[in-house]
Design an enzyme around this catalytic site. Sequence first.
Site, PDB file in Angstrom:
ATOM      1  N   ASP B  25       0.822  -1.232   0.000  1.00  0.00           N
ATOM      2  CA  ASP B  25       0.000   0.000   0.000  1.00  0.00           C
ATOM      3  C   ASP B  25       0.848   1.271   0.000  1.00  0.00           C
ATOM      4  O   ASP B  25       0.376   2.334  -0.347  1.00  0.00           O
ATOM      5  CB  ASP B  25      -0.904   0.047   1.248  1.00  0.00           C
ATOM      6  CG  ASP B  25      -1.789  -1.178   1.359  1.00  0.00           C
ATOM      7  OD1 ASP B  25      -2.030  -1.798   0.296  1.00  0.00           O
ATOM      8  OD2 ASP B  25      -2.192  -1.535   2.459  1.00  0.00           O
ATOM      9  N   HIS B  69      -0.605 -15.911  10.832  1.00  0.00           N
ATOM     10  CA  HIS B  69       0.695 -15.475  10.295  1.00  0.00           C
ATOM     11  C   HIS B  69       1.848 -15.977  11.148  1.00  0.00           C
ATOM     12  O   HIS B  69       2.939 -15.405  11.169  1.00  0.00           O
ATOM     13  CB  HIS B  69       0.732 -13.939  10.174  1.00  0.00           C
ATOM     14  CG  HIS B  69       0.333 -13.231  11.427  1.00  0.00           C
ATOM     15  ND1 HIS B  69      -0.983 -13.073  11.782  1.00  0.00           N
ATOM     16  CD2 HIS B  69       1.065 -12.679  12.425  1.00  0.00           C
ATOM     17  CE1 HIS B  69      -1.053 -12.436  12.959  1.00  0.00           C
ATOM     18  NE2 HIS B  69       0.172 -12.183  13.373  1.00  0.00           N
ATOM     19  N   ASP B  76      -7.878 -10.894  10.971  1.00  0.00           N
ATOM     20  CA  ASP B  76      -9.274 -11.230  10.618  1.00  0.00           C
ATOM     21  C   ASP B  76      -9.734 -10.566   9.330  1.00  0.00           C
ATOM     22  O   ASP B  76     -10.908 -10.245   9.176  1.00  0.00           O
ATOM     23  CB  ASP B  76     -10.201 -10.783  11.756  1.00  0.00           C
ATOM     24  CG  ASP B  76     -10.018  -9.284  12.037  1.00  0.00           C
ATOM     25  OD1 ASP B  76     -10.745  -8.762  12.895  1.00  0.00           O
ATOM     26  OD2 ASP B  76      -9.161  -8.657  11.361  1.00  0.00           O
ATOM     27  N   HIS B  97       3.203  -6.863  14.675  1.00  0.00           N
ATOM     28  CA  HIS B  97       2.683  -7.416  13.413  1.00  0.00           C
ATOM     29  C   HIS B  97       1.529  -6.546  12.924  1.00  0.00           C
ATOM     30  O   HIS B  97       0.687  -6.128  13.719  1.00  0.00           O
ATOM     31  CB  HIS B  97       2.167  -8.846  13.644  1.00  0.00           C
ATOM     32  CG  HIS B  97       3.204  -9.773  14.163  1.00  0.00           C
ATOM     33  ND1 HIS B  97       2.904 -10.940  14.828  1.00  0.00           N
ATOM     34  CD2 HIS B  97       4.574  -9.692  14.134  1.00  0.00           C
ATOM     35  CE1 HIS B  97       4.037 -11.553  15.182  1.00  0.00           C
ATOM     36  NE2 HIS B  97       5.067 -10.805  14.776  1.00  0.00           N
ATOM     37  N   HIS B 119       1.145   3.235  18.410  1.00  0.00           N
ATOM     38  CA  HIS B 119       0.377   2.488  19.432  1.00  0.00           C
ATOM     39  C   HIS B 119       1.020   1.132  19.694  1.00  0.00           C
ATOM     40  O   HIS B 119       1.305   0.764  20.836  1.00  0.00           O
ATOM     41  CB  HIS B 119      -1.065   2.294  18.940  1.00  0.00           C
ATOM     42  CG  HIS B 119      -1.918   1.418  19.818  1.00  0.00           C
ATOM     43  ND1 HIS B 119      -2.835   1.905  20.707  1.00  0.00           N
ATOM     44  CD2 HIS B 119      -1.979   0.063  19.925  1.00  0.00           C
ATOM     45  CE1 HIS B 119      -3.427   0.888  21.346  1.00  0.00           C
ATOM     46  NE2 HIS B 119      -2.922  -0.233  20.880  1.00  0.00           N
ATOM     47  N   GLU B 120       1.303   0.380  18.629  1.00  0.00           N
ATOM     48  CA  GLU B 120       1.864  -0.979  18.823  1.00  0.00           C
ATOM     49  C   GLU B 120       3.217  -0.930  19.519  1.00  0.00           C
ATOM     50  O   GLU B 120       3.528  -1.774  20.362  1.00  0.00           O
ATOM     51  CB  GLU B 120       1.983  -1.696  17.471  1.00  0.00           C
ATOM     52  CG  GLU B 120       0.642  -1.978  16.793  1.00  0.00           C
ATOM     53  CD  GLU B 120      -0.383  -2.648  17.707  1.00  0.00           C
ATOM     54  OE1 GLU B 120      -1.579  -2.366  17.556  1.00  0.00           O
ATOM     55  OE2 GLU B 120       0.031  -3.422  18.603  1.00  0.00           O
ATOM     56  N   HIS B 123       3.011  -0.993  23.116  1.00  0.00           N
ATOM     57  CA  HIS B 123       2.947  -2.358  23.682  1.00  0.00           C
ATOM     58  C   HIS B 123       4.337  -2.981  23.708  1.00  0.00           C
ATOM     59  O   HIS B 123       4.721  -3.598  24.704  1.00  0.00           O
ATOM     60  CB  HIS B 123       2.044  -3.248  22.801  1.00  0.00           C
ATOM     61  CG  HIS B 123       0.591  -2.929  22.875  1.00  0.00           C
ATOM     62  ND1 HIS B 123      -0.076  -2.700  24.047  1.00  0.00           N
ATOM     63  CD2 HIS B 123      -0.336  -2.779  21.886  1.00  0.00           C
ATOM     64  CE1 HIS B 123      -1.347  -2.434  23.797  1.00  0.00           C
ATOM     65  NE2 HIS B 123      -1.532  -2.473  22.499  1.00  0.00           N
ATOM     66  N   HIS B 129      -3.358  -1.459  27.246  1.00  0.00           N
ATOM     67  CA  HIS B 129      -4.324  -0.468  26.748  1.00  0.00           C
ATOM     68  C   HIS B 129      -4.747   0.478  27.867  1.00  0.00           C
ATOM     69  O   HIS B 129      -4.863   0.089  29.019  1.00  0.00           O
ATOM     70  CB  HIS B 129      -5.534  -1.196  26.156  1.00  0.00           C
ATOM     71  CG  HIS B 129      -5.248  -1.742  24.800  1.00  0.00           C
ATOM     72  ND1 HIS B 129      -5.749  -2.945  24.347  1.00  0.00           N
ATOM     73  CD2 HIS B 129      -4.466  -1.267  23.800  1.00  0.00           C
ATOM     74  CE1 HIS B 129      -5.300  -3.170  23.123  1.00  0.00           C
ATOM     75  NE2 HIS B 129      -4.516  -2.165  22.760  1.00  0.00           N
ATOM     76  N   MET B 137      -2.751   4.936  23.617  1.00  0.00           N
ATOM     77  CA  MET B 137      -2.886   3.513  23.957  1.00  0.00           C
ATOM     78  C   MET B 137      -4.337   3.091  24.177  1.00  0.00           C
ATOM     79  O   MET B 137      -4.605   2.013  24.703  1.00  0.00           O
ATOM     80  CB  MET B 137      -2.017   3.158  25.168  1.00  0.00           C
ATOM     81  CG  MET B 137      -0.519   3.300  24.905  1.00  0.00           C
ATOM     82  SD  MET B 137       0.039   2.537  23.362  1.00  0.00           S
ATOM     83  CE  MET B 137      -0.115   0.818  23.758  1.00  0.00           C
ATOM     84  N   ILE B 190     -21.006  24.616  22.571  1.00  0.00           N
ATOM     85  CA  ILE B 190     -22.105  23.687  22.899  1.00  0.00           C
ATOM     86  C   ILE B 190     -23.124  23.793  21.769  1.00  0.00           C
ATOM     87  O   ILE B 190     -23.392  24.887  21.255  1.00  0.00           O
ATOM     88  CB  ILE B 190     -22.819  24.083  24.210  1.00  0.00           C
ATOM     89  CG1 ILE B 190     -21.867  24.016  25.404  1.00  0.00           C
ATOM     90  CG2 ILE B 190     -24.019  23.165  24.464  1.00  0.00           C
ATOM     91  CD1 ILE B 190     -22.532  24.391  26.725  1.00  0.00           C
ATOM     92  N   ASP B 329     -17.878  32.056  26.195  1.00  0.00           N
ATOM     93  CA  ASP B 329     -17.160  30.880  25.649  1.00  0.00           C
ATOM     94  C   ASP B 329     -18.112  30.011  24.831  1.00  0.00           C
ATOM     95  O   ASP B 329     -17.739  29.480  23.785  1.00  0.00           O
ATOM     96  CB  ASP B 329     -16.630  30.005  26.798  1.00  0.00           C
ATOM     97  CG  ASP B 329     -15.516  30.691  27.584  1.00  0.00           C
ATOM     98  OD1 ASP B 329     -14.893  31.617  27.008  1.00  0.00           O
ATOM     99  OD2 ASP B 329     -15.322  30.349  28.755  1.00  0.00           O
ATOM    100  N   VAL B 331     -22.694  28.930  24.474  1.00  0.00           N
ATOM    101  CA  VAL B 331     -24.070  29.275  24.882  1.00  0.00           C
ATOM    102  C   VAL B 331     -25.032  28.263  24.253  1.00  0.00           C
ATOM    103  O   VAL B 331     -24.795  27.751  23.164  1.00  0.00           O
ATOM    104  CB  VAL B 331     -24.430  30.719  24.432  1.00  0.00           C
ATOM    105  CG1 VAL B 331     -24.217  30.911  22.941  1.00  0.00           C
ATOM    106  CG2 VAL B 331     -25.860  31.072  24.826  1.00  0.00           C
TER     107      VAL B 331
END
Lengths: 83, 368
Positions: B25, B69, B76, B97, B119-120, B123, B129, B137, B190, B329, B331
Amino acid sequence: IPIPLEDSHEFTEEDLQFAERYLRTHYDLRPNPADVMRKSANTLASKLREMQAFFGLEVTGKLNEETYELMQQPRCGVPDVGE
Amino acid sequence: YNFFPRKLKWSKTNLTYRIMNYTPDLSRAEVDRAFKKAFKVWSDVTPLNFTRIRSGIADIMISFGTKEHGDFYPFDGPSGLLAHAFPPGPDYGGDAHFDDDETWSDDSRGYSLFLVAAHEFGHSLGLEHSRDPGALMFPIYTYTGKTGFVLPDDDVQGIQELYGAGDRDPNPKHPKTPEKCDAELSLDAITELRGEMLIFKDRFFWRLHPQMVEAELVLLKSFWPELPNKIDAAYENPIKDLVFMFKGKKVWAMNGYDIIEGFPKKIYEMGFPKQMKRIDAAVHVKDTGRTLFFSGNKFWSYDEEKEVMETGYPRLIEEEFPGIGDRVDAVYQRNGYLYFFNGSLQFEYSIWSNRIVRVLHTNSIFWC
């Protein structure tokens, strides 16, 4: 898998298998020895509670739409709890 | 943040990594760059050093694979599981992986290889997590933009508990996830959205369902990746079923999750002065069909039906709404009252009797 009455028609067999696989992968749900239905039901409910608590969802121990939706989001494959 | 059982970590600070294969990719150079940038996220805030090797066994072996793998933790197919990594240790320990049934990219077209790798590698270094939805994480993927990534404070706390701080942090201001019951809580914007209330703060918003007390904290970009990481103002025009969000001189119109074609536009296209830099707050008043816009110490009134700015504006906030201060700020309107937020206070203003009837803490919007 415990399901709220109002959601009972929401899920297909495939959905339920997906949810069980999710809990096995990320919440250390152990495969269910056929003869211990009662215990497995509790394990499933307790794993659902663990997941709902982790993500700040309403902790019901039941597979509702919001919980299932979250299971479908792309994520990391490492478990959220357990060894 | 969380650690693996027995708080696994590396006993050395100089770690090696090896890229075993590539995804089709991205170019090899893009993959190399993504991984290098992902390691830098962690070396910037710790004494850890990462060196790439191109042969032999590295501490962190990186590979792309599909389905089963070789480690009995199969992927999946597209989406679902994106990647996984092992906690520090020998052999598989530290390895990462990536599921090559995903589309990897360096922007929002596919999954950001940089973000998932950062992120990986968390770990690989010993972080489990985190429950903080703003943390790197956190287990669920959220695209947070192509550039300007700054490691969230929760992750910094975690990794520094394992390895201590480094001495070369280029971005010491690490974003914290807002606490809704913080007594000093102030808000950015808001708006209602089809019956829910969206309360914006930094790169997050809380979704408040009318029937539920618990507010759900969500990253802005997980709903609207095209929006900036923080907005100034927002309001809903329920007649048109549109929500308008403002940042600087730009305005976006949303129908639910979808941004309306042709937006963002410039705010002066709505009739504001060209030199206007930003809108601080906005609210649509159903009874009058007017939308009030607050900027600095002034406010404007916009006729939604005629889609024009009303004449005789801007006016001074202090003159029309005495007592709420000279800036706003955020309303919102509810049941004949306007709720003006100014810092850690909110002013309940009766539209009917034109006066403040209550002063509350900002965080009381969350029942704190």
